[in-house]
Design a protein around this motif. Structure first.
Motif, PDB file in Angstrom:
ATOM      1  N   ILE A 241       0.833  -1.203   0.000  1.00  0.00           N
ATOM      2  CA  ILE A 241       0.000   0.000   0.000  1.00  0.00           C
ATOM      3  C   ILE A 241       0.870   1.257   0.000  1.00  0.00           C
ATOM      4  O   ILE A 241       0.620   2.220  -0.736  1.00  0.00           O
ATOM      5  CB  ILE A 241      -0.955  -0.008   1.208  1.00  0.00           C
ATOM      6  CG1 ILE A 241      -1.973  -1.146   1.078  1.00  0.00           C
ATOM      7  CG2 ILE A 241      -1.681   1.337   1.344  1.00  0.00           C
ATOM      8  CD1 ILE A 241      -2.812  -1.375   2.317  1.00  0.00           C
ATOM      9  N   ILE A 242       1.901   1.244   0.823  1.00  0.00           N
ATOM     10  CA  ILE A 242       2.799   2.397   0.913  1.00  0.00           C
ATOM     11  C   ILE A 242       3.550   2.597  -0.402  1.00  0.00           C
ATOM     12  O   ILE A 242       3.707   3.731  -0.883  1.00  0.00           O
ATOM     13  CB  ILE A 242       3.769   2.224   2.094  1.00  0.00           C
ATOM     14  CG1 ILE A 242       2.991   2.230   3.411  1.00  0.00           C
ATOM     15  CG2 ILE A 242       4.827   3.328   2.103  1.00  0.00           C
ATOM     16  CD1 ILE A 242       3.791   1.729   4.611  1.00  0.00           C
ATOM     17  N   ALA A 243       3.990   1.508  -1.008  1.00  0.00           N
ATOM     18  CA  ALA A 243       4.714   1.602  -2.282  1.00  0.00           C
ATOM     19  C   ALA A 243       3.856   2.251  -3.354  1.00  0.00           C
ATOM     20  O   ALA A 243       4.347   3.032  -4.186  1.00  0.00           O
ATOM     21  CB  ALA A 243       5.170   0.217  -2.725  1.00  0.00           C
ATOM     22  N   GLN A 244       2.566   1.949  -3.349  1.00  0.00           N
ATOM     23  CA  GLN A 244       1.663   2.472  -4.376  1.00  0.00           C
ATOM     24  C   GLN A 244       1.172   3.879  -4.073  1.00  0.00           C
ATOM     25  O   GLN A 244       0.885   4.639  -4.998  1.00  0.00           O
ATOM     26  CB  GLN A 244       0.464   1.531  -4.520  1.00  0.00           C
ATOM     27  CG  GLN A 244       0.813   0.149  -5.052  1.00  0.00           C
ATOM     28  CD  GLN A 244      -0.374  -0.813  -5.004  1.00  0.00           C
ATOM     29  OE1 GLN A 244      -1.525  -0.397  -5.119  1.00  0.00           O
ATOM     30  NE2 GLN A 244      -0.095  -2.094  -4.820  1.00  0.00           N
ATOM     31  N   GLY A 245       1.085   4.225  -2.782  1.00  0.00           N
ATOM     32  CA  GLY A 245       0.395   5.470  -2.449  1.00  0.00           C
ATOM     33  C   GLY A 245       1.200   6.566  -1.803  1.00  0.00           C
ATOM     34  O   GLY A 245       0.754   7.713  -1.747  1.00  0.00           O
ATOM     35  N   ALA A 246       2.401   6.267  -1.300  1.00  0.00           N
ATOM     36  CA  ALA A 246       3.202   7.299  -0.640  1.00  0.00           C
ATOM     37  C   ALA A 246       4.098   8.008  -1.647  1.00  0.00           C
ATOM     38  O   ALA A 246       4.536   7.420  -2.646  1.00  0.00           O
ATOM     39  CB  ALA A 246       4.046   6.687   0.475  1.00  0.00           C
ATOM     40  N   ASP A 247       4.378   9.260  -1.380  1.00  0.00           N
ATOM     41  CA  ASP A 247       5.318  10.013  -2.207  1.00  0.00           C
ATOM     42  C   ASP A 247       6.751   9.604  -1.896  1.00  0.00           C
ATOM     43  O   ASP A 247       7.563   9.393  -2.791  1.00  0.00           O
ATOM     44  CB  ASP A 247       5.132  11.511  -1.950  1.00  0.00           C
ATOM     45  CG  ASP A 247       6.007  12.366  -2.835  1.00  0.00           C
ATOM     46  OD1 ASP A 247       5.843  12.321  -4.059  1.00  0.00           O
ATOM     47  OD2 ASP A 247       6.889  13.080  -2.294  1.00  0.00           O
ATOM     48  N   ARG A 248       7.050   9.477  -0.597  1.00  0.00           N
ATOM     49  CA  ARG A 248       8.378   9.087  -0.135  1.00  0.00           C
ATOM     50  C   ARG A 248       8.250   8.449   1.236  1.00  0.00           C
ATOM     51  O   ARG A 248       7.251   8.642   1.917  1.00  0.00           O
ATOM     52  CB  ARG A 248       9.304  10.315   0.005  1.00  0.00           C
ATOM     53  CG  ARG A 248       9.736  10.979  -1.281  1.00  0.00           C
ATOM     54  CD  ARG A 248      10.521  12.257  -0.992  1.00  0.00           C
ATOM     55  NE  ARG A 248       9.689  13.312  -0.453  1.00  0.00           N
ATOM     56  CZ  ARG A 248      10.020  14.109   0.567  1.00  0.00           C
ATOM     57  NH1 ARG A 248      11.177  13.965   1.185  1.00  0.00           N
ATOM     58  NH2 ARG A 248       9.198  15.053   0.981  1.00  0.00           N
ATOM     59  N   VAL A 249       9.294   7.740   1.661  1.00  0.00           N
ATOM     60  CA  VAL A 249       9.458   7.348   3.061  1.00  0.00           C
ATOM     61  C   VAL A 249      10.849   7.820   3.471  1.00  0.00           C
ATOM     62  O   VAL A 249      11.843   7.463   2.830  1.00  0.00           O
ATOM     63  CB  VAL A 249       9.313   5.832   3.277  1.00  0.00           C
ATOM     64  CG1 VAL A 249       9.559   5.480   4.746  1.00  0.00           C
ATOM     65  CG2 VAL A 249       7.922   5.360   2.853  1.00  0.00           C
ATOM     66  N   VAL A 250      10.912   8.633   4.510  1.00  0.00           N
ATOM     67  CA  VAL A 250      12.170   9.254   4.911  1.00  0.00           C
ATOM     68  C   VAL A 250      12.558   8.799   6.314  1.00  0.00           C
ATOM     69  O   VAL A 250      11.716   8.344   7.089  1.00  0.00           O
ATOM     70  CB  VAL A 250      12.074  10.797   4.869  1.00  0.00           C
ATOM     71  CG1 VAL A 250      11.732  11.269   3.461  1.00  0.00           C
ATOM     72  CG2 VAL A 250      11.034  11.311   5.867  1.00  0.00           C
ATOM     73  N   THR A 251      13.837   8.935   6.632  1.00  0.00           N
ATOM     74  CA  THR A 251      14.328   8.597   7.963  1.00  0.00           C
ATOM     75  C   THR A 251      14.750   9.847   8.702  1.00  0.00           C
ATOM     76  O   THR A 251      15.208  10.828   8.098  1.00  0.00           O
ATOM     77  CB  THR A 251      15.527   7.636   7.887  1.00  0.00           C
ATOM     78  OG1 THR A 251      16.591   8.263   7.172  1.00  0.00           O
ATOM     79  CG2 THR A 251      15.148   6.340   7.184  1.00  0.00           C
ATOM     80  N   VAL A 252      14.592   9.815  10.015  1.00  0.00           N
ATOM     81  CA  VAL A 252      15.058  10.897  10.880  1.00  0.00           C
ATOM     82  C   VAL A 252      15.859  10.283  12.021  1.00  0.00           C
ATOM     83  O   VAL A 252      15.606   9.154  12.432  1.00  0.00           O
ATOM     84  CB  VAL A 252      13.898  11.749  11.436  1.00  0.00           C
ATOM     85  CG1 VAL A 252      13.216  12.541  10.322  1.00  0.00           C
ATOM     86  CG2 VAL A 252      12.863  10.877  12.157  1.00  0.00           C
TER      87      VAL A 252
END
Length: 319
Positions: A241-252
């Motif tokens: 779901i995240i692969a299809q719908g998110a713009d990015r996944v970032v780390t902090v």
């Protein structure tokens, strides 16, 4: 899909009201954006997870009315949600946490009537023990990610995106994925163009690794002060779901999370746990590319122990 979300909202609102979304000018000044915060730290349990627990157990009893007890593994907020909902429905609740878990969250789960078991070095080991106990004791194992949980959490996203139109981007923390998957589902159901950015900790990057590798990736450890982000084995459905719908996944980093906790306290007078502060940390790192835009932050919870609050404050006065 929208009808299912509305039905979930009716269940949730039997136990709690909608939470606020607030525009904070001091956060505007700090980030250079128009910042709106969804205050899931204002639920009866101080975190968004309560919504998922309520909907999941109602749905469960609808299809399995003979269930007498449930069990779940957690670092805290998921367990509180299951204990809270189980008490309302007259069910036994057993919660398994890793050894050394947050004392405050452990105390809260016990206060809600849960039978608390400490086992293992991390969430994954606690989850494996919970599955064993479910089989041994005839308990229903409540997973950490499930469509019913996403339905419940979607009620927060629905409130947020309906109340604050025109958001360019929403930053959402990722633990096991229900929060970001709910935000993606609601965004799509409403036909919006809002970009969704997932946020994980540098020491627990499994979901970021999975997003960028375009396949499920695990990590041997999940070391972060943000217990709500401490995942090393992602859920495969959530990854898709995240692969299809998110713009990015970032780390902090943990230091960035601690600073964001401090800024939430100084700029909004709200306590944010590590996972809840992570979206602000990500926006601060992203501020140059988002300057002047209208952005949303999901403050997913405020259940933080005093020791960590003191550590955040010891970083110095906010500039």
């Amino acid at each position: 899909m929208l009808a299912e979300m509305e039905a979930a909202a009716r269940l949730v609102y039997q136990a709690m009201g909608a939470t606020a979304q607030i525009h904070w000018p001091l956060l505007d000044r700090r980030t250079g954006c128009e910042v709106w915060v969804k205050h899931e730290n204002h639920t009866p349990l101080g975190a968004f997870k309560v919504r998922g627990g309520l909907v999941y157990l109602h749905r469960l009893l609808g299809v399995s009315p003979d269930v007498k007890g449930v069990i779940a593994a957690t670092r805290g907020n998921h367990g509180q949600s299951i204990a809270f909902a189980a008490a309302k429905l007259g069910l036994r609740a057993v919660i398994v946490v890793p050894e050394g878990n947050s004392p405050g969250k452990n105390a809260a789960m016990r206060a809600l009537g849960a039978e608390l078991i400490e086992f293992g070095d991390d969430f994954q080991e606690a989850a494996e023990r919970a599955r064993e106990l479910a089989a041994e004791q005839g308990l229903h194992m409540v997973p950490s990610f499930h469509p019913w949980l996403v339905q419940g959490v979607s009620t927060a996203a629905l409130e947020f995106l309906r109340a604050v139109p025109g958001l360019d981007t929403v930053y959402v923390p990722i633990g096991m994925g229900s929060g970001i998957c709910a935000m993606i589902s609601v965004r799509d159901a409403l036909g919006l163009e809002t970009k969704i950015v997932g946020v994980v900790a540098e020491g627990a990057p499994a979901y970021a690794d999975s997003f960028w590798a375009e396949r499920l990736m695990t990590t041997p450890t999940a070391n972060t002060i943000a217990d709500g982000l401490a995942c090393r084995v992602p859920d495969p459905v959530a990854v898709d779901i995240i692969a299809q719908g998110a713009d990015r996944v970032v780390t902090v980093s943990d230091d960035e999370i601690l600073a964001a906790m401090r800024y939430y306290l100084s700029d909004t007078h709200n306590l944010a746990e590590g996972a809840g502060a992570a979206p602000l940390a990500a926006l601060l790192a992203d501020a140059g590319r988002k300057a002047g835009r209208k952005v949303g932050l999901v403050l997913s919870g405020g259940n933080v122990d005093a020791e960590l609050i003191m550590r955040a404050l010891s970083g110095g006065a906010p500039s």
